[in-house]
Scaffold this active site. Structure first.
Site, PDB file in Angstrom:
ATOM      1  N   ALA A  13       0.829  -1.202   0.000  1.00 27.37           N
ATOM      2  CA  ALA A  13       0.000   0.000   0.000  1.00 27.37           C
ATOM      3  C   ALA A  13       0.869   1.259   0.000  1.00 27.37           C
ATOM      4  O   ALA A  13       0.664   2.172  -0.816  1.00 27.37           O
ATOM      5  CB  ALA A  13      -0.934  -0.011   1.214  1.00 27.37           C
ATOM      6  N   SER A  40       7.915  -3.411  -0.665  1.00 27.11           N
ATOM      7  CA  SER A  40       7.117  -3.973  -1.762  1.00 27.11           C
ATOM      8  C   SER A  40       7.269  -5.467  -1.911  1.00 27.11           C
ATOM      9  O   SER A  40       7.553  -5.958  -2.994  1.00 27.11           O
ATOM     10  CB  SER A  40       7.519  -3.316  -3.098  1.00 27.11           C
ATOM     11  OG  SER A  40       7.412  -1.935  -3.021  1.00 27.11           O
ATOM     12  N   CYS A  44       1.973 -12.706   0.798  1.00 20.10           N
ATOM     13  CA  CYS A  44       1.124 -13.832   0.354  1.00 20.10           C
ATOM     14  C   CYS A  44       1.956 -14.919  -0.300  1.00 20.10           C
ATOM     15  O   CYS A  44       1.486 -16.043  -0.494  1.00 20.10           O
ATOM     16  CB  CYS A  44       0.089 -13.373  -0.661  1.00 20.10           C
ATOM     17  SG  CYS A  44      -0.246 -11.630  -0.671  1.00 20.10           S
ATOM     18  N   ARG A 445     -29.243 -21.026 -12.181  1.00 22.17           N
ATOM     19  CA  ARG A 445     -30.535 -21.521 -12.642  1.00 22.17           C
ATOM     20  C   ARG A 445     -31.307 -22.153 -11.491  1.00 22.17           C
ATOM     21  O   ARG A 445     -32.478 -21.863 -11.278  1.00 22.17           O
ATOM     22  CB  ARG A 445     -30.258 -22.572 -13.713  1.00 22.17           C
ATOM     23  CG  ARG A 445     -31.277 -22.701 -14.776  1.00 22.17           C
ATOM     24  CD  ARG A 445     -30.803 -23.753 -15.760  1.00 22.17           C
ATOM     25  NE  ARG A 445     -30.857 -25.079 -15.170  1.00 22.17           N
ATOM     26  CZ  ARG A 445     -30.298 -26.164 -15.714  1.00 22.17           C
ATOM     27  NH1 ARG A 445     -29.610 -26.058 -16.843  1.00 22.17           N
ATOM     28  NH2 ARG A 445     -30.394 -27.327 -15.148  1.00 22.17           N
TER      29      ARG A 445
END
Lengths: 457, 457
Positions: A13, A40, A44, A445
């Protein structure tokens, strides 16, 4: 020199904000404080580094401090901001090595302080041999332990994303793995019925999964190292303990400075990622709360992809442009070995919290045409609002080709589609990629029919 | 017995309509005429059957005539409808074996006559050794030829979906393969710049790709079998010739009965798949035109997934319910060996036709985090309207994990999203599945910036 922008935190960020602001407005004086040794980087990626997919830690670093400096950013490594002084427009920065402090003035302040791991408050949890998975240093420590101590049995505490990814890493490193989770099923970011599928698949991979189990203590050996995880259902011997117990926004600085925090402890920001009520303070990444677009409530989602986007939004705004981060629908994907896991939107209990009345369908299908050799099992769950049929959430568990199907649902949620509308979606079809009815369409559906039946009842 | 529904054509569209109508209203007398030997089969699966992925033709048949009959449908195989008589509410059916004809009355008529292959009108095109890829019998003929004649060199005429898929099948069968296409690049369902990537990849697979090349003749040997494809750039020796030259709606019956046809020769239907202006005639599948939701114009898209959906819509309406097929955005996915190809929305020239002024971006990225071993190359092209930034089309070429990313774009198109809005989409992120910025998001970001720059210019 133009205004000075001070950025607290040099990961996704913070650096995205800094780089974008500088790019758009080169005369800005952008100072970034990072207490660690890396900028940076991809936290993860740590499970994949530990698993052996990634050879070298440098691969997890998108851009080094030196690379940022070459782009004109004043990056100060090993320097922790220990206090904010919004009244004077200053921060107090401390050199981690020497302990010396200095005050640095800012015109605009960007908070990107990230998150801190939640450690169960039990004896022994901070002992050697118990590992978090937050920083590259944590990853290095785990790899060191695997190399130097050759552990045989790993206990992973927590069965969420980090927990299952670390369980995979340990399995692939040849360890016997036990995962302990307080919840009724692992992956509690899914509903329990879908979590049960993950549970079963993990057992199929040889992982011992202990659910509805609370950790009481980490028992130590004579040298003070972790030797077992003690639960309310007995003792689990462990040569290495890994914590996958989630994170909380790291907002001590913000709180002490009187910035507004939300119910998860994250900084509250507006659409442009400006701290609510503050003219010149911005915040992004794991330390903020985001608007949940389905619930309408603010939520905390710690994910590198949001951190990158939010940081860039701040940078664009600081650079004289206009950008917003409207919120999240709550998409996440993960895997444990060949099992893929995905979710977006709300879980059942979250629907209840908001006040939605809802219906669910669960569909078993295949990722490719049934006759194609690449067809893999996939289970899709949809949650729809009663009467309106609005899609509220989707969860997917399956094998190769399953997880990223969540994106179609995420875009549908973003657009407030109903399951009836979704039945007509024009999703890609060819035998190697989908049955003639994509599993998401089959689920839509069935959900649409269920909503209709329920309405007529 | 209730009303009689007569269905012409027993493949995806016809059988979906028949089965759904009967399911919802069991007292309907549903009669299906099919001139061939199979019902409900996957023509899209033929290339994979030929390639050897599918062992047995029965795997391509979702439901046999007998299975349909057990569900109460009156399925008449080997029976071709040779004329419609809407005035009297009858069809003329001919037994393909005996040639005997009979008139059968209907209350409701469903046309599902499919498509017919476009054969270049050149000498020799109907000779033995030249194979279409439309029906299961075509597939059987190709497999017979591969087994009995052991061809060494295959020439595939046409480089569209069927063409590239059959090229793959022939490569995997060990043949030397040449693909001939009139267009400047293969896969002309993509823009030429993206088609060029497919061209290059096909060459990398050892396929000889001859573009901007017209077929003049199929040269025959002494026995009258195809021995070469003669083009305007020379002769290509061929032990087997496969036609992947596209299809046209098969609407002779409809035309002779005066039903409305569109500019591609497909039957024109309303939202509920009722033939425009006719009270009791319906049509679905490859014989109809669909509303293109991006262009607003009617287009012809022959795809099993649409046929299934459209047929089911008719069945629901005939069964007393309400269902619509609002249209398509034009999504298609395909692959040639490990190269995945996807598209949705409009190509550049189609944007021009509609009158859109547009901008494009092309982005190279990876399907997973760059450091993850499963990261594969992916190229994403987006087309956006000037000023509004509305997404108009997307095209993707890449490897494992690339093609189905088109679905997020398809849902975005369905919802008329702008590329600026798309930058905030909450797509699934984890290192094995995506970089922190999904390639679609990178492309959206670049497109949004380009639209902004263009507007300010």
């Amino acid at each position: 020199m133009g205004k000075r922008v001070v950025v607290v935190g040099g990961d996704a960020a913070g650096m995205s904000a800094a780089a974008q602001a500088k790019r758009l407005k080169p005369d800005l004086d952008v100072v970034v404080f990072e207490r660690g040794r890396h900028t940076s980087y991809s936290a993860c990626g740590i499970p994949y580094w530990v698993a052996g997919d990634v050879d070298d830690v440098t691969q997890l670093v998108a851009r080094t401090p030196e690379e940022h400096r070459r782009r004109g950013l004043d990056v100060r490594m090993g320097t922790e901001v220990v206090a904010l002084d919004p009244e004077r427009g200053e921060v107090v920065a401390r050199d981690v090595g020497t302990g010396s402090e200095s005050r640095v003035a800012y015109d605009e302040l960007v908070l990107a302080t990230g998150a801190r791991p939640l450690r169960p408050p039990v004896p022994g949890i901070d002992a050697p041999g118990v590992h978090g998975v937050q920083t590259l240093d944590d990853g290095e420590a785990i790899l060191d332990a695997l190399r130097s101590r050759e552990p045989r049995r790993a206990v992973v505490v927590g069965g969420g994303y980090i927990g299952v990814e670390m369980a995979e890493a340990m399995v692939r490193r040849g360890l016997e793995v036990t995962v302990v989770d307080m919840a009724a099923e692992p992956m509690s970011t899914l509903d329990p019925d879908m979590g049960a599928l993950v549970h079963k698949a993990m057992e199929g991979l040889g992982i011992d999964v202990r659910t509805s189990t609370a950790v009481r203590e980490v028992a130590l050996d004579a040298e003070g190292r972790a030797r077992a995880v003690v639960t309310d259902a007995g003792e689990l011997p462990a040569d290495i303990v890994v914590l996958g117990t989630g994170v909380r926004p790291e907002t001590r600085l913000a709180q002490e400075a009187g910035l507004p925090l939300g119910r998860f402890g994250g900084v509250t920001v507006d659409l442009r990622m400006r701290v609510c009520g503050r003219e010149n303070i911005w915040a992004a990444g794991d330390c903020v709360e985001s608007l949940g677009l389905v619930s309408g409530a603010r939520i905390h989602v710690a994910l590198g992809t949001h951190a990158n986007k939010q940081g860039r939004v701040i940078g664009t705004n600081l650079g004289g442009g206009y950008a917003t981060f409207p919120g999240v629908v709550g998409t996440a994907v993960s895997k444990v070995c060949d099992l893929q896991i995905a979710r977006t939107g709300l879980r059942e209990f979250e629907c209840d919290e908001v006040g939605f009345s809802w219906l669910t369908v669960v569909v078993d299908s295949t990722t490719a045409a049934g006759y194609h050799p690449e067809a893999q099992p996939i289970t899709v769950k949809l949650i729809a609002e009663r009467r309106t049929g609005r899609l509220l959430g989707a969860q997917i568990v399956g094998k190769e080709g399953a997880a990223k199907r969540i994106d179609a649902c995420a875009v549908a949620l973003w657009n407030r589609m109903t399951v009836e509308e979704m039945t007509a979606l024009d999703l890609g079809y060819a035998p190697p990629f989908s049955p003639a009815w994509d599993p998401v369409l089959i689920a839509a559906r069935k959900a649409a029919d269920l909503v209709a039946e329920d309405t007529c009842r």
